[in-house]
Design an enzyme around this catalytic site. Structure first.
Site, PDB file in Angstrom:
ATOM      1  N   GLN A 104      29.919  51.435   3.177  1.00 60.47           N
ATOM      2  CA  GLN A 104      30.301  52.459   2.192  1.00 60.47           C
ATOM      3  C   GLN A 104      29.925  53.857   2.656  1.00 60.47           C
ATOM      4  O   GLN A 104      30.674  54.805   2.474  1.00 60.47           O
ATOM      5  CB  GLN A 104      29.596  52.191   0.852  1.00 60.47           C
ATOM      6  CG  GLN A 104      30.431  51.428  -0.131  1.00 60.47           C
ATOM      7  CD  GLN A 104      29.727  51.280  -1.483  1.00 60.47           C
ATOM      8  OE1 GLN A 104      29.010  52.166  -1.935  1.00 60.47           O
ATOM      9  NE2 GLN A 104      29.929  50.159  -2.118  1.00 60.47           N
ATOM     10  N   PRO A 131      28.318  44.740  -3.217  1.00 57.80           N
ATOM     11  CA  PRO A 131      29.521  43.915  -3.038  1.00 57.80           C
ATOM     12  C   PRO A 131      29.254  42.811  -2.014  1.00 57.80           C
ATOM     13  O   PRO A 131      28.533  43.038  -1.038  1.00 57.80           O
ATOM     14  CB  PRO A 131      30.552  44.913  -2.474  1.00 57.80           C
ATOM     15  CG  PRO A 131      29.984  46.272  -2.711  1.00 57.80           C
ATOM     16  CD  PRO A 131      28.502  46.127  -2.778  1.00 57.80           C
ATOM     17  N   TYR A 294      34.074  47.200  -9.997  1.00 55.98           N
ATOM     18  CA  TYR A 294      33.305  47.433  -8.773  1.00 55.98           C
ATOM     19  C   TYR A 294      34.073  48.234  -7.741  1.00 55.98           C
ATOM     20  O   TYR A 294      33.492  48.774  -6.812  1.00 55.98           O
ATOM     21  CB  TYR A 294      32.841  46.099  -8.181  1.00 55.98           C
ATOM     22  CG  TYR A 294      31.939  45.391  -9.155  1.00 55.98           C
ATOM     23  CD1 TYR A 294      30.650  45.881  -9.395  1.00 55.98           C
ATOM     24  CD2 TYR A 294      32.380  44.312  -9.897  1.00 55.98           C
ATOM     25  CE1 TYR A 294      29.831  45.291 -10.340  1.00 55.98           C
ATOM     26  CE2 TYR A 294      31.563  43.707 -10.840  1.00 55.98           C
ATOM     27  CZ  TYR A 294      30.290  44.206 -11.059  1.00 55.98           C
ATOM     28  OH  TYR A 294      29.484  43.632 -12.004  1.00 55.98           O
ATOM     29  N   ASP A 297      34.166  53.010  -8.275  1.00 58.31           N
ATOM     30  CA  ASP A 297      33.313  54.028  -7.652  1.00 58.31           C
ATOM     31  C   ASP A 297      33.503  54.090  -6.142  1.00 58.31           C
ATOM     32  O   ASP A 297      33.277  55.117  -5.526  1.00 58.31           O
ATOM     33  CB  ASP A 297      31.835  53.798  -7.997  1.00 58.31           C
ATOM     34  CG  ASP A 297      31.278  52.513  -7.418  1.00 58.31           C
ATOM     35  OD1 ASP A 297      30.586  52.574  -6.390  1.00 58.31           O
ATOM     36  OD2 ASP A 297      31.532  51.437  -7.992  1.00 58.31           O
ATOM     37  N   GLN A 298      33.947  52.964  -5.531  1.00 57.65           N
ATOM     38  CA  GLN A 298      34.115  52.947  -4.077  1.00 57.65           C
ATOM     39  C   GLN A 298      35.329  53.765  -3.621  1.00 57.65           C
ATOM     40  O   GLN A 298      35.456  54.074  -2.442  1.00 57.65           O
ATOM     41  CB  GLN A 298      34.255  51.508  -3.575  1.00 57.65           C
ATOM     42  CG  GLN A 298      32.997  50.673  -3.808  1.00 57.65           C
ATOM     43  CD  GLN A 298      33.135  49.277  -3.214  1.00 57.65           C
ATOM     44  OE1 GLN A 298      33.298  49.113  -2.016  1.00 57.65           O
ATOM     45  NE2 GLN A 298      33.087  48.265  -4.057  1.00 57.65           N
ATOM     46  N   HIS A 320      28.188  54.191 -12.129  1.00 58.24           N
ATOM     47  CA  HIS A 320      28.340  54.433 -10.685  1.00 58.24           C
ATOM     48  C   HIS A 320      29.515  55.377 -10.414  1.00 58.24           C
ATOM     49  O   HIS A 320      29.430  56.265  -9.564  1.00 58.24           O
ATOM     50  CB  HIS A 320      28.576  53.111  -9.940  1.00 58.24           C
ATOM     51  CG  HIS A 320      27.321  52.438  -9.499  1.00 58.24           C
ATOM     52  ND1 HIS A 320      26.686  51.473 -10.244  1.00 58.24           N
ATOM     53  CD2 HIS A 320      26.576  52.578  -8.373  1.00 58.24           C
ATOM     54  CE1 HIS A 320      25.610  51.062  -9.602  1.00 58.24           C
ATOM     55  NE2 HIS A 320      25.519  51.711  -8.462  1.00 58.24           N
TER      56      HIS A 320
END
Length: 366
Positions: A104, A131, A294, A297-298, A320
């Protein structure tokens, strides 16, 4: 690269390692000197942990930067980036710290290097509070590649809590710019599939039980669905330590991907692990969004860097995601708008549109 230091308060909002990952990646990309204070101040063990340290050292090495205050337990670091370079970059958490979190922080940076990169990452591949590598490959990868790049992720060895010992190699080439994305049309679920794995001394029956329990749980809510969850015994030479877990993916007619996952713990029976993953997947399908909780935010850093307006439709916006947006605005000066979806079907489900005018980051080396 000189200039005023960007001051970041590491205790606000999510208040954890994510603030470090987002702020150091953007600092590295934009050539902005950075100071992060009060790192993980509210956590039970404040300051840097081994996995945060390995991420910081990797970013430092990616750009021949200067890093001060980087030691276990430190609550303040300063970072002065230089030019991002390609080549081989190595990071080892020496614990079960997540290799996915190392990806990330490093991936956005090497996209703007002068030459292709090979990231050699060691740690946990299937760890709590991060993750799982299966999620990164099966969900994150196909969606993030819509920003106009591709990467290869080779899982050499899987590593589990508490020993780690996993090893992943990521290869990617630089880009001139990132394309904006528009992920606002969910479509309908067309298939549900996944893998339930055991490794080490755990019997194969555990994998079969997790898969069966998960499939039963999903079929109660999505009656006519074909659920294909493969039980897997990881080869001895490709897994380090003992572990079990499951990931289930729902794919839609427009290419959206949603996941539910769960890791086994001592004393938790296989059915419970399978049902936990199934319930997480079903919860992610109940809102009208195009990404799961999930993935939200990535994607924020990539949206901030892209050349144009990106839109994603989400369920409730996670802390997040709010945190990533805050620092993308503070450091990169990207502009985000988060608003409730105006679609009538979505209104009752707590569905949001996250829109971002990206900064159009251009690779100076290409």
């Amino acid at each position: 690269m000189a200039g005023p230091r960007v001051e970041v308060d590491g205790s606000i909002m999510e208040g954890g390692g994510q603030i470090l990952r987002v702020s150091t990646a953007l600092s590295c990309l934009l050539g902005l000197p950075l100071r992060v204070q009060k790192i993980r101040a509210g956590r039970s063990t404040p300051g840097l942990r081994p996995q945060h340290l390995s991420g910081l050292e990797m970013i430092r090495d990616l750009c021949d930067g200067q890093l001060e205050g980087a030691e276990i337990g430190s609550t303040e670091i300063t970072f002065t980036p230089e030019k991002i370079k390609g080549g081989i970059h190595t990071a080892d958490t020496k614990t079960a710290g997540s290799v996915c979190l190392l990806m990330q922080v490093s991936m956005p940076c090497v996209l703007f290097a002068a030459s292709p990169s090979k990231l050699h990452l060691k740690g946990g591949t299937n760890a709590e509070m991060a993750p799982q590598i299966d999620y990164t490959v099966m969900v994150f990868k196909p969606i993030v590649e819509k920003f106009g790049f591709v990467f290869n992720c080779d899982i050499k060895t899987r590593g589990y809590y508490p020993k780690g010992g996993g090893e992943v190699i990521v290869r990617m080439s630089p880009v001139k710019q990132l394309d904006p994305v528009n992920l606002t049309d969910r479509g309908c679920v067309t298939k549900i599939y996944g893998r339930a794995f055991v490794t080490g001394v755990l019997p194969f029956k555990v994998a079969k039980d997790m898969a069966a329990a998960a499939a039963r749980c999903i079929r109660k809510e999505i009656r006519d669905s074909y659920v294909n969850i493969q039980p897997v015994q990881e080869p001895k030479d490709q897994a380090f330590g003992n572990g079990n877990g499951i990931i289930i993916i729902a794919e839609t007619s427009t290419g959206c991907l949603f996941a539910g996952s769960s890791l086994g713990k001592r004393g938790v029976n296989a059915d419970k692990v399978g049902i936990g993953a199934a319930e997480m997947l079903l919860a992610n399908l109940r809102h009208g969004g195009t990404v799961d909780e999930y993935l939200q935010d990535q994607l924020i850093v990539f949206m901030a860097l892209a050349n144009g307006v990106s839109r994603i439709k989400t369920g409730p916006v996670t802390l997040h995601t709010q945190t990533a947006i805050h620092f993308a605005e503070q450091i990169a000066k990207a502009k985000f708008i988060v608003k409730k979806s105006e679609d009538e079907e979505d209104a009752a489900k707590g569905t949001y549109i996250i829109e971002c005018q990206g900064i159009g980051m251009t690779n100076p080396n290409l």
